[in-house]
Design a protein around this motif. Structure first.
Motif, PDB file in Angstrom:
ATOM      1  N   VAL A   1      -7.511   7.078  -2.935  1.00 52.70           N
ATOM      2  CA  VAL A   1      -7.383   7.473  -2.125  1.00 52.70           C
ATOM      3  C   VAL A   1      -7.855   6.460   0.036  1.00 52.70           C
ATOM      4  O   VAL A   1      -6.997   5.414  -0.093  1.00 52.70           O
ATOM      5  CB  VAL A   1      -7.017   9.310  -1.741  1.00 52.70           C
ATOM      6  N   ARG A   2      -9.156   6.308  -0.675  1.00 51.65           N
ATOM      7  CA  ARG A   2      -9.553   5.764   0.692  1.00 51.65           C
ATOM      8  C   ARG A   2      -9.237   4.649   1.048  1.00 51.65           C
ATOM      9  O   ARG A   2      -9.198   3.488   1.587  1.00 51.65           O
ATOM     10  CB  ARG A   2     -10.797   6.532   1.353  1.00 51.65           C
ATOM     11  N   SER A   3      -9.389   3.524  -0.236  1.00 53.48           N
ATOM     12  CA  SER A   3      -9.819   2.488  -0.439  1.00 53.48           C
ATOM     13  C   SER A   3      -8.113   2.143  -0.649  1.00 53.48           C
ATOM     14  O   SER A   3      -7.570   0.415  -0.226  1.00 53.48           O
ATOM     15  CB  SER A   3      -9.648   1.829  -2.548  1.00 53.48           C
ATOM     16  N   ILE A   4      -7.048   2.456  -0.976  1.00 53.32           N
ATOM     17  CA  ILE A   4      -5.507   2.603  -0.553  1.00 53.32           C
ATOM     18  C   ILE A   4      -5.114   2.418   0.690  1.00 53.32           C
ATOM     19  O   ILE A   4      -4.502   1.289   1.282  1.00 53.32           O
ATOM     20  CB  ILE A   4      -4.427   2.938  -1.734  1.00 53.32           C
ATOM     21  N   VAL A   5      -5.732   3.414   1.701  1.00 56.23           N
ATOM     22  CA  VAL A   5      -5.662   3.394   2.957  1.00 56.23           C
ATOM     23  C   VAL A   5      -6.361   1.980   3.811  1.00 56.23           C
ATOM     24  O   VAL A   5      -5.688   2.082   4.250  1.00 56.23           O
ATOM     25  CB  VAL A   5      -6.198   5.070   3.183  1.00 56.23           C
ATOM     26  N   GLU A   6      -7.126   1.716   2.857  1.00 58.36           N
ATOM     27  CA  GLU A   6      -7.825   0.856   3.733  1.00 58.36           C
ATOM     28  C   GLU A   6      -7.051  -0.511   3.458  1.00 58.36           C
ATOM     29  O   GLU A   6      -7.329  -1.516   5.084  1.00 58.36           O
ATOM     30  CB  GLU A   6      -9.457   0.522   3.801  1.00 58.36           C
ATOM     31  N   GLU A   7      -6.561  -0.814   2.328  1.00 56.45           N
ATOM     32  CA  GLU A   7      -6.050  -2.227   1.985  1.00 56.45           C
ATOM     33  C   GLU A   7      -4.619  -1.665   2.920  1.00 56.45           C
ATOM     34  O   GLU A   7      -4.395  -2.678   3.833  1.00 56.45           O
ATOM     35  CB  GLU A   7      -5.091  -2.224   0.782  1.00 56.45           C
ATOM     36  N   GLY A   8      -3.439  -1.210   2.787  1.00 56.31           N
ATOM     37  CA  GLY A   8      -2.761  -1.188   3.716  1.00 56.31           C
ATOM     38  C   GLY A   8      -3.676  -0.298   5.454  1.00 56.31           C
ATOM     39  O   GLY A   8      -2.448  -1.982   5.685  1.00 56.31           O
ATOM     40  N   ARG A  66      -5.535  -2.834   6.755  1.00 58.62           N
ATOM     41  CA  ARG A  66      -5.830  -3.951   6.834  1.00 58.62           C
ATOM     42  C   ARG A  66      -4.349  -4.845   6.822  1.00 58.62           C
ATOM     43  O   ARG A  66      -4.729  -5.915   7.473  1.00 58.62           O
ATOM     44  CB  ARG A  66      -6.575  -4.609   5.783  1.00 58.62           C
ATOM     45  N   GLU A  67      -4.014  -4.877   5.876  1.00 60.85           N
ATOM     46  CA  GLU A  67      -2.589  -5.156   5.841  1.00 60.85           C
ATOM     47  C   GLU A  67      -1.702  -4.659   6.766  1.00 60.85           C
ATOM     48  O   GLU A  67       0.111  -5.134   6.769  1.00 60.85           O
ATOM     49  CB  GLU A  67      -1.448  -5.411   4.764  1.00 60.85           C
ATOM     50  N   ALA A  68      -1.571  -3.917   7.487  1.00 64.22           N
ATOM     51  CA  ALA A  68      -1.279  -3.409   8.497  1.00 64.22           C
ATOM     52  C   ALA A  68       0.603  -2.438   8.166  1.00 64.22           C
ATOM     53  O   ALA A  68       1.208  -2.667   9.318  1.00 64.22           O
ATOM     54  CB  ALA A  68      -0.841  -4.393   9.882  1.00 64.22           C
ATOM     55  N   GLU A  69      -0.346  -1.601   6.849  1.00 66.06           N
ATOM     56  CA  GLU A  69       1.316  -1.247   6.630  1.00 66.06           C
ATOM     57  C   GLU A  69       1.272   0.450   7.081  1.00 66.06           C
ATOM     58  O   GLU A  69       1.941   1.190   7.202  1.00 66.06           O
ATOM     59  CB  GLU A  69       1.111  -1.183   5.401  1.00 66.06           C
ATOM     60  N   PHE A  70      -0.310   0.404   7.409  1.00 63.44           N
ATOM     61  CA  PHE A  70      -0.851   2.137   7.556  1.00 63.44           C
ATOM     62  C   PHE A  70      -1.428   1.736   9.131  1.00 63.44           C
ATOM     63  O   PHE A  70      -2.369   0.715   9.193  1.00 63.44           O
ATOM     64  CB  PHE A  70      -1.321   2.293   6.942  1.00 63.44           C
ATOM     65  N   THR A  71      -1.894   2.883   9.482  1.00 56.69           N
ATOM     66  CA  THR A  71      -1.557   2.948  10.802  1.00 56.69           C
ATOM     67  C   THR A  71      -3.263   4.476  11.045  1.00 56.69           C
ATOM     68  O   THR A  71      -2.332   5.664  10.546  1.00 56.69           O
ATOM     69  CB  THR A  71      -1.801   3.286  12.406  1.00 56.69           C
ATOM     70  N   ALA A  82       0.766  -2.006  -0.103  1.00 59.40           N
ATOM     71  CA  ALA A  82       0.280  -0.389  -0.015  1.00 59.40           C
ATOM     72  C   ALA A  82       1.361   0.804  -0.032  1.00 59.40           C
ATOM     73  O   ALA A  82       0.808   2.500  -0.958  1.00 59.40           O
ATOM     74  CB  ALA A  82      -0.947   0.290   1.101  1.00 59.40           C
ATOM     75  N   PRO A  83       1.924   1.361   0.587  1.00 59.01           N
ATOM     76  CA  PRO A  83       2.952   3.152   0.552  1.00 59.01           C
ATOM     77  C   PRO A  83       3.373   3.035  -0.769  1.00 59.01           C
ATOM     78  O   PRO A  83       3.287   4.313  -1.515  1.00 59.01           O
ATOM     79  CB  PRO A  83       3.669   2.293   1.409  1.00 59.01           C
ATOM     80  N   GLU A  84       4.071   1.849  -1.586  1.00 58.62           N
ATOM     81  CA  GLU A  84       3.944   2.134  -2.628  1.00 58.62           C
ATOM     82  C   GLU A  84       3.067   2.233  -3.904  1.00 58.62           C
ATOM     83  O   GLU A  84       3.482   2.883  -4.639  1.00 58.62           O
ATOM     84  CB  GLU A  84       5.268   0.653  -3.032  1.00 58.62           C
ATOM     85  N   LYS A  85       2.161   2.070  -3.619  1.00 54.56           N
ATOM     86  CA  LYS A  85       0.647   2.617  -4.247  1.00 54.56           C
ATOM     87  C   LYS A  85       0.151   3.635  -4.092  1.00 54.56           C
ATOM     88  O   LYS A  85      -0.039   4.253  -5.722  1.00 54.56           O
ATOM     89  CB  LYS A  85      -0.472   1.191  -3.845  1.00 54.56           C
ATOM     90  N   LEU A  86      -0.165   3.983  -2.664  1.00 52.87           N
ATOM     91  CA  LEU A  86      -0.048   5.211  -2.328  1.00 52.87           C
ATOM     92  C   LEU A  86       0.529   5.900  -3.223  1.00 52.87           C
ATOM     93  O   LEU A  86       0.514   6.961  -3.592  1.00 52.87           O
ATOM     94  CB  LEU A  86      -0.454   5.682  -1.052  1.00 52.87           C
ATOM     95  N   HIS A  87       2.105   5.939  -2.917  1.00 48.87           N
ATOM     96  CA  HIS A  87       3.158   6.682  -3.773  1.00 48.87           C
ATOM     97  C   HIS A  87       3.151   6.900  -4.948  1.00 48.87           C
ATOM     98  O   HIS A  87       2.840   7.968  -5.649  1.00 48.87           O
ATOM     99  CB  HIS A  87       4.382   6.563  -3.482  1.00 48.87           C
ATOM    100  N   SER A  88       3.175   5.591  -5.641  1.00 47.75           N
ATOM    101  CA  SER A  88       2.832   5.895  -7.642  1.00 47.75           C
ATOM    102  C   SER A  88       1.280   6.416  -7.904  1.00 47.75           C
ATOM    103  O   SER A  88       1.280   7.213  -8.975  1.00 47.75           O
ATOM    104  CB  SER A  88       2.396   4.642  -7.807  1.00 47.75           C
TER     105      SER A  88
END
Length: 195
Positions: free
Chosen positions: A132-139, A141-146, A81-87
């Motif tokens: 963006v919300r979709s990517i944040v939710e994905e991150g 779920r995968e414990a890549e984002f808080t 997700a971090p890579e996806k959000l940056h892209s």
């Protein structure tokens, strides 16, 4: 337009973009569009009831091109997700810069049409924030984002990066340091999302 070619809304929108590039939003008329198509202005009005409806459709069509490209990134599987959000933000920034630099006449028109069609622009922004919300939710779920509230987080991320996608900032996008500034802002935001 050849007599055997069917007049479609898509063909009218293509012709309208051509007319807007040539004459600008203040001088472009439905008659000009009809002339480019080789039809009567009444034929154009059968597809778009008013000049305002036609201009709104052109704006929506133009904005949707960016939405489609970004949706592909949003739904791409197998990327962190971090890579996806940056892209996602880099693609948005590049798309806006290309629109401003590669098609300045239509970009100037777009700036005028934004003021006329705020509902179209609001819907566009809602689509982008939803991606963006979709990517944040994905991150999350995968414990890549808080992110306790993915919607509020997505809105904050979108607004924090406005300098890199809001047309009001277009003159700055040619500055030599803009890439480094973009990376600094997006990097800071991504670090702030880490668990």
């Amino acid at each position: 337009m050849a007599a055997t070619e069917t007049l479609t809304a898509e063909r009218i929108l293509e012709a309208t973009e051509e007319v807007l590039r040539r004459y600008g939003p203040a001088k472009a008329t439905v008659v000009d569009v009809a002339r480019v198509l080789g039809v009567s202005h009444g034929s154009v009005y059968r597809h778009f009831r008013t000049k305002a409806a036609l201009r709104e459709a052109v704006t929506e069509r133009w904005l949707s091109r960016t939405e489609v490209a970004l949706a592909e990134l949003t739904g791409a599987p197998g990327r962190p997700a971090p890579e996806k959000l940056h892209s996602w933000f880099a693609t948005l920034f590049e798309a806006k810069r290309h629109k401003a630099g590669d098609d300045p006449e239509l970009f100037a028109t777009y700036s005028v049409l934004i003021d006329e069609n705020s509902d179209v622009v609001d819907r566009h922004i809602d689509v982008l924030i939803d991606q963006v919300r979709s990517i944040v939710e994905e991150g999350s779920r995968e414990a890549e984002f808080t992110a306790a509230d993915p919607d509020a987080t997505a809105r904050a991320l979108f607004h924090a990066t406005a300098r890199f996608h809001d047309p009001a900032y277009a003159p700055e996008w040619r500055r030599p340091a803009i890439e480094a500034e973009f990376e600094s802002v997006v990097g800071l935001l991504l670090r702030g999302l880490r668990p």
